[in-house]
Design a protein around this motif. Structure first.
Motif, PDB file in Angstrom:
ATOM      1  N   GLY A  89       0.809  -1.277  -0.102  1.00  0.00           N
ATOM      2  CA  GLY A  89      -0.023   0.096  -0.019  1.00  0.00           C
ATOM      3  C   GLY A  89       0.780   1.204   0.035  1.00  0.00           C
ATOM      4  O   GLY A  89       0.568   2.222  -0.619  1.00  0.00           O
ATOM      5  N   ALA A  90       1.834   1.298   0.582  1.00  0.00           N
ATOM      6  CA  ALA A  90       2.766   2.324   0.846  1.00  0.00           C
ATOM      7  C   ALA A  90       3.397   2.351  -0.634  1.00  0.00           C
ATOM      8  O   ALA A  90       3.527   3.649  -0.975  1.00  0.00           O
ATOM      9  CB  ALA A  90       3.997   2.120   1.757  1.00  0.00           C
ATOM     10  N   CYS A  91       3.764   1.432  -1.285  1.00  0.00           N
ATOM     11  CA  CYS A  91       4.513   1.500  -2.534  1.00  0.00           C
ATOM     12  C   CYS A  91       3.389   2.315  -3.578  1.00  0.00           C
ATOM     13  O   CYS A  91       3.745   3.058  -4.291  1.00  0.00           O
ATOM     14  CB  CYS A  91       4.632   0.085  -3.213  1.00  0.00           C
ATOM     15  SG  CYS A  91       5.986  -0.728  -2.009  1.00  0.00           S
ATOM     16  N   SER A  92       2.097   1.821  -3.426  1.00  0.00           N
ATOM     17  CA  SER A  92       1.174   2.489  -4.233  1.00  0.00           C
ATOM     18  C   SER A  92       1.180   3.937  -4.119  1.00  0.00           C
ATOM     19  O   SER A  92       1.044   4.612  -5.060  1.00  0.00           O
ATOM     20  CB  SER A  92      -0.233   1.956  -3.850  1.00  0.00           C
ATOM     21  OG  SER A  92      -0.320   0.496  -4.419  1.00  0.00           O
ATOM     22  N   ALA A  93       1.191   4.379  -2.809  1.00  0.00           N
ATOM     23  CA  ALA A  93       1.102   5.767  -2.303  1.00  0.00           C
ATOM     24  C   ALA A  93       2.281   6.578  -3.025  1.00  0.00           C
ATOM     25  O   ALA A  93       2.061   7.713  -3.449  1.00  0.00           O
ATOM     26  CB  ALA A  93       1.234   5.858  -0.921  1.00  0.00           C
ATOM     27  N   ILE A  94       3.494   5.747  -2.947  1.00  0.00           N
ATOM     28  CA  ILE A  94       4.737   6.421  -3.457  1.00  0.00           C
ATOM     29  C   ILE A  94       4.901   6.549  -4.888  1.00  0.00           C
ATOM     30  O   ILE A  94       5.240   7.596  -5.288  1.00  0.00           O
ATOM     31  CB  ILE A  94       5.848   5.759  -2.606  1.00  0.00           C
ATOM     32  CG1 ILE A  94       5.781   6.005  -1.200  1.00  0.00           C
ATOM     33  CG2 ILE A  94       7.193   6.217  -3.283  1.00  0.00           C
ATOM     34  CD1 ILE A  94       7.028   5.046  -0.450  1.00  0.00           C
ATOM     35  N   LEU A  95       4.580   5.596  -5.579  1.00  0.00           N
ATOM     36  CA  LEU A  95       4.702   5.368  -6.944  1.00  0.00           C
ATOM     37  C   LEU A  95       3.844   5.903  -7.841  1.00  0.00           C
ATOM     38  O   LEU A  95       4.083   6.369  -8.964  1.00  0.00           O
ATOM     39  CB  LEU A  95       5.130   4.025  -7.363  1.00  0.00           C
ATOM     40  CG  LEU A  95       6.239   3.323  -6.586  1.00  0.00           C
ATOM     41  CD1 LEU A  95       6.570   1.920  -7.050  1.00  0.00           C
ATOM     42  CD2 LEU A  95       7.521   4.281  -6.774  1.00  0.00           C
ATOM     43  N   SER A  96       2.527   5.714  -7.690  1.00  0.00           N
ATOM     44  CA  SER A  96       1.221   6.001  -8.385  1.00  0.00           C
ATOM     45  C   SER A  96       1.110   7.598  -9.014  1.00  0.00           C
ATOM     46  O   SER A  96       0.913   7.752  -9.990  1.00  0.00           O
ATOM     47  CB  SER A  96      -0.181   5.490  -7.623  1.00  0.00           C
ATOM     48  OG  SER A  96      -0.341   4.332  -7.487  1.00  0.00           O
ATOM     49  N   PRO A  97       1.242   8.573  -8.182  1.00  0.00           N
ATOM     50  CA  PRO A  97       1.347   9.567  -8.552  1.00  0.00           C
ATOM     51  C   PRO A  97       2.585   9.871  -9.733  1.00  0.00           C
ATOM     52  O   PRO A  97       2.239  10.896 -10.811  1.00  0.00           O
ATOM     53  CB  PRO A  97       1.497  10.611  -7.522  1.00  0.00           C
ATOM     54  CG  PRO A  97       1.027   9.995  -6.202  1.00  0.00           C
ATOM     55  CD  PRO A  97       1.551   8.444  -6.524  1.00  0.00           C
TER      56      PRO A  97
END
Length: 134
Positions: free
Chosen positions: A28-36
């Motif tokens: 979930g942290a990876c999604s938050a960091i990478l998605s934008p």
């Protein structure tokens, strides 16, 4: 599971799984960091889809990358950037190079805008959130 089966439905999923495994970061942290950052990089190639995201947020004239980054900023307890999960720019650069060398063909098969090099992937992953949030 996807790390071992090669079953990746999307570019973000591939990158997030490997980022998570390499840096022991929650997915979930990876999604938050990478998605934008990934949204920003693919904006031109995925403009209709990103326009729909912006419309769903009720802000059709604001880039989807910015809206997702703003949402992440409001989430309590969720890491927002690489340093929040202990990843240095040097480690991120090595990771991007490794990802491109090892999985470049798959990355580009899943990517609406192809990556030319590990350096380019690093620049996408390291793009300053402050710039996206402006």
């Amino acid at each position: 599971r996807a790390l071992f089966t090669g079953c990746y439905p999307a570019l973000g999923h591939l990158l997030q799984n490997h980022y998570s495994a390499r840096f022991s970061a929650h997915q979930g942290a990876c999604s938050a960091i990478l998605s934008p950052r990934l949204l920003r990089h693919h904006h031109t190639a995925t403009q209709p889809q990103q326009k729909r995201i912006s419309e769903i947020f009720g802000r059709p004239d604001v880039p989807a990358s910015k809206l997702v980054a703003q949402l992440v900023q409001k989430l309590p307890g969720v890491p927002k950037d690489h340093e929040d999960v202990g990843v240095s720019m040097e480690e991120l650069e090595k990771f991007a190079g490794w990802m491109f060398e090892t999985h470049g063909e798959r990355l580009n098969r899943l990517s609406p805008r192809k990556f030319e090099s590990g350096r380019e992937l690093f620049e996408v992953l390291a793009f300053p959130l402050e710039e996206i949030l402006r």
